[in-house]
Write an enzyme that holds these catalytic residues in place. Structure first.
Site, PDB file in Angstrom:
ATOM      1  N   GLU A 317      27.020 -20.711 -28.735  1.00  0.00           N
ATOM      2  CA  GLU A 317      26.991 -21.908 -29.570  1.00  0.00           C
ATOM      3  C   GLU A 317      25.733 -22.738 -29.311  1.00  0.00           C
ATOM      4  O   GLU A 317      25.801 -23.838 -28.759  1.00  0.00           O
ATOM      5  CB  GLU A 317      28.260 -22.741 -29.364  1.00  0.00           C
ATOM      6  CG  GLU A 317      28.619 -22.956 -27.902  1.00  0.00           C
ATOM      7  CD  GLU A 317      29.975 -23.606 -27.708  1.00  0.00           C
ATOM      8  OE1 GLU A 317      30.886 -23.315 -28.493  1.00  0.00           O
ATOM      9  OE2 GLU A 317      30.100 -24.397 -26.767  1.00  0.00           O
ATOM     10  N   ARG A 320      20.504 -27.340 -29.783  1.00  0.00           N
ATOM     11  CA  ARG A 320      19.123 -27.782 -29.684  1.00  0.00           C
ATOM     12  C   ARG A 320      18.135 -26.678 -30.064  1.00  0.00           C
ATOM     13  O   ARG A 320      17.187 -26.916 -30.820  1.00  0.00           O
ATOM     14  CB  ARG A 320      18.843 -28.233 -28.252  1.00  0.00           C
ATOM     15  CG  ARG A 320      17.442 -28.794 -28.015  1.00  0.00           C
ATOM     16  CD  ARG A 320      17.139 -28.879 -26.519  1.00  0.00           C
ATOM     17  NE  ARG A 320      18.225 -29.480 -25.775  1.00  0.00           N
ATOM     18  CZ  ARG A 320      18.351 -30.779 -25.529  1.00  0.00           C
ATOM     19  NH1 ARG A 320      17.428 -31.610 -25.967  1.00  0.00           N
ATOM     20  NH2 ARG A 320      19.368 -31.242 -24.829  1.00  0.00           N
ATOM     21  N   CYS A 388      13.803 -55.130 -30.236  1.00  0.00           N
ATOM     22  CA  CYS A 388      13.702 -56.211 -29.259  1.00  0.00           C
ATOM     23  C   CYS A 388      14.284 -55.725 -27.933  1.00  0.00           C
ATOM     24  O   CYS A 388      15.378 -56.117 -27.517  1.00  0.00           O
ATOM     25  CB  CYS A 388      14.440 -57.447 -29.770  1.00  0.00           C
ATOM     26  SG  CYS A 388      14.130 -58.915 -28.783  1.00  0.00           S
ATOM     27  N   GLU A 389      13.544 -54.842 -27.296  1.00  0.00           N
ATOM     28  CA  GLU A 389      13.987 -54.184 -26.072  1.00  0.00           C
ATOM     29  C   GLU A 389      12.750 -53.660 -25.356  1.00  0.00           C
ATOM     30  O   GLU A 389      12.001 -52.847 -25.901  1.00  0.00           O
ATOM     31  CB  GLU A 389      14.924 -53.017 -26.407  1.00  0.00           C
ATOM     32  CG  GLU A 389      15.629 -52.413 -25.226  1.00  0.00           C
ATOM     33  CD  GLU A 389      16.798 -53.263 -24.746  1.00  0.00           C
ATOM     34  OE1 GLU A 389      16.968 -53.357 -23.522  1.00  0.00           O
ATOM     35  OE2 GLU A 389      17.519 -53.834 -25.596  1.00  0.00           O
TER      36      GLU A 389
END
Length: 465
Positions: A317, A320, A388-389
């Protein structure tokens, strides 16, 4: 849009290898830095699937996921055909759709003969709606709800049982007239070198039955007339380059088949999971799809001969390694900030909401300027998102040509766990996605708008103005 030459993009002082499947018919997609159809056209623009990336951004906006159908189909076929070549028994490839679950991707995988591995009712609904045969759908998950289990039973797909609670629940939900088709997920206790969050085969994992419980589990299942146990499953992790752990896994799983047989279970399927890594950077050197499949098949054949048991149906399975390299994300560059003696930031119109992997897993990516493909990489910059990080950094120390606002930055290998883990952080709308092939681009995910962001919001009458 006529392609004139394969991509030769400078990055970190190196050039990408040519990506054209015509030039390299045997290339394994998971070993490529860009989609297989990537070319540079006469305008010095990156093309994917015969489509000019800059023009795609002009038409569909940015950020934009661009999925190359040819690369995805090639990966599907290499898994499918490698199993047929090296395994004399029956086999089935399943696409691990948690990497990217949407109707178009499921439909493409299914059209290539693949089944679908799902981990929720939502992914199951997506696969079924895409027309996937329920007999080729396998439901995973360590805490499936009763509603999800009932949905899977009614849909006639296979349920991969993860724990005692689920097993006992299914005994009650099933019937002797139509036993629930299940596999058992077992923890093999095999370590592999990858990020701790994506290691799943070691003993200290939330997934699967512990090896010391095997005899007890097999004995319990053999006594239940409401269950039809057809197989065993294990998965040792993700983004793995080593080959030996999967060889070890295959050998261990055949031993499980023998133990199950001793308890009267006629198990016919063996699912070795996935986990093959991809090439995110120039230094990454994963095995090819064929190099991953071949030794697993050889180990299972030898072990079954030694145990004197028939060859099971072999399942794997991949997620990626099927989808990641098939997709890139195109952004538009905006502001920049130079901090003398420290670094230069360039900012894009997306970031952690459309690709949370760098902030979550410290993942490393490569990027190119889609509208300046022949320009030399003369600058070292940090690619920052617009959220905003402070941790919203997509790529640290990226080697790029001189950039300007409006340039199109393309980040490679974003097909796995980018859209599927995306969010509306800061109330940013999720990007659109297009499928490209032979110069044609088809929308497969619409771009969200502001109305989409508040669609599920509810406000009490007393707060309305």
């Amino acid at each position: 849009m006529v392609s004139t030459h394969p991509v030769g993009v400078q990055n970190s002082g190196k050039k990408y290898l040519p990506q054209s499947p015509i030039d390299h018919p045997g290339i394994s997609p998971n070993q490529s830095l860009l989609p297989l159809t990537a070319q540079v056209n006469s305008s010095d623009h990156l093309e994917i699937g015969g489509c000019d990336v800059k023009q795609l951004v002009e038409q569909f906006g940015s950020p934009l996921y661009i999925l190359d159908e040819e690369t995805l189909r090639t990966a599907c076929r290499q898994y499918r055909d490698s199993l047929k070549l090296y395994y004399p028994g029956e086999s089935q490839v399943l696409y691990a759709s948690k990497a990217w679950s949407c109707l178009a991707v499921c439909a493409i995988a299914s059209s290539e003969g693949l089944g679908i591995d799902v981990v929720s009712g939502g992914e199951l609904h997506t696969a079924l709606t895409a027309g996937v045969d329920p007999d080729k759908i396998y439901l995973h998950g360590n805490n499936k709800s009763t509603e999800e289990l009932t949905f899977a039973i009614d849909s006639n797909c296979t349920i991969v049982v993860d724990n005692w609670y689920e097993l006992e629940t299914l005994v009650k939900l099933g019937s002797a007239a139509k036993p629930v088709r299940i596999m058992l997920r077992l923890t093999p206790g095999i370590e592999c070198h990858t990020h701790e969050y994506i290691r799943t085969g070691h003993l200290d994992s939330k997934f699967g039955f512990h090896p010391e419980q095997l005899a007890e589990v097999f004995a319990f299942v053999s006594q239940q007339d409401t269950l039809n146990c057809i197989g065993v499953h294990a998965h040792i992790g993700s983004q793995i380059f080593e080959r030996q752990p999967h060889r070890d896994l295959a050998a261990v799983m055949v031993q499980w088949l023998s133990l199950a047989k001793n308890h009267g279970l006629d198990i016919s399927e063996l699912n070795v999971g996935g986990g093959l890594g991809i090439r995110y950077t120039e230094s990454d050197d994963p095995p090819s799809i064929e190099e991953w499949v071949k030794p697993i098949c050889e180990v299972i054949k030898t072990a079954c001969e030694q145990e004197n048991i028939p060859l099971p149906k072999l399942l794997c399975e991949p997620g990626r390694s099927l989808i990641a390299t098939s997709c890139v994300t195109a952004y538009t560059i905006g502001s920049s900030k130079e901090i003398p003696g420290i670094r230069t930031y360039i900012t894009i119109d997306g970031g952690m909401s459309d690709n949370p992997r760098p902030i979550t897993y410290q993942s490393v990516y490569r990027a190119v300027l889609a509208n300046k493909m022949s320009a030399s990489a003369t600058e070292t910059v940090t690619v920052a998102g617009k959220h905003c990080e402070s941790g919203d950094i997509l790529i640290k120390n990226a080697q790029l040509p001189k950039t300007q606002p409006g340039d199109i930055l393309v980040v490679n290998a974003t097909g796995a766990y980018n859209y599927s883990m995306s969010s509306n952080y800061n109330r940013l709308a999720r990007p659109a996605a297009v499928l490209v092939r032979n110069g044609e681009a088809n929308l497969i995910l619409r771009r969200e708008n502001y109305q989409d962001l508040i669609r599920q919001d509810c406000i009490p009458e007393r707060l309305k103005k």
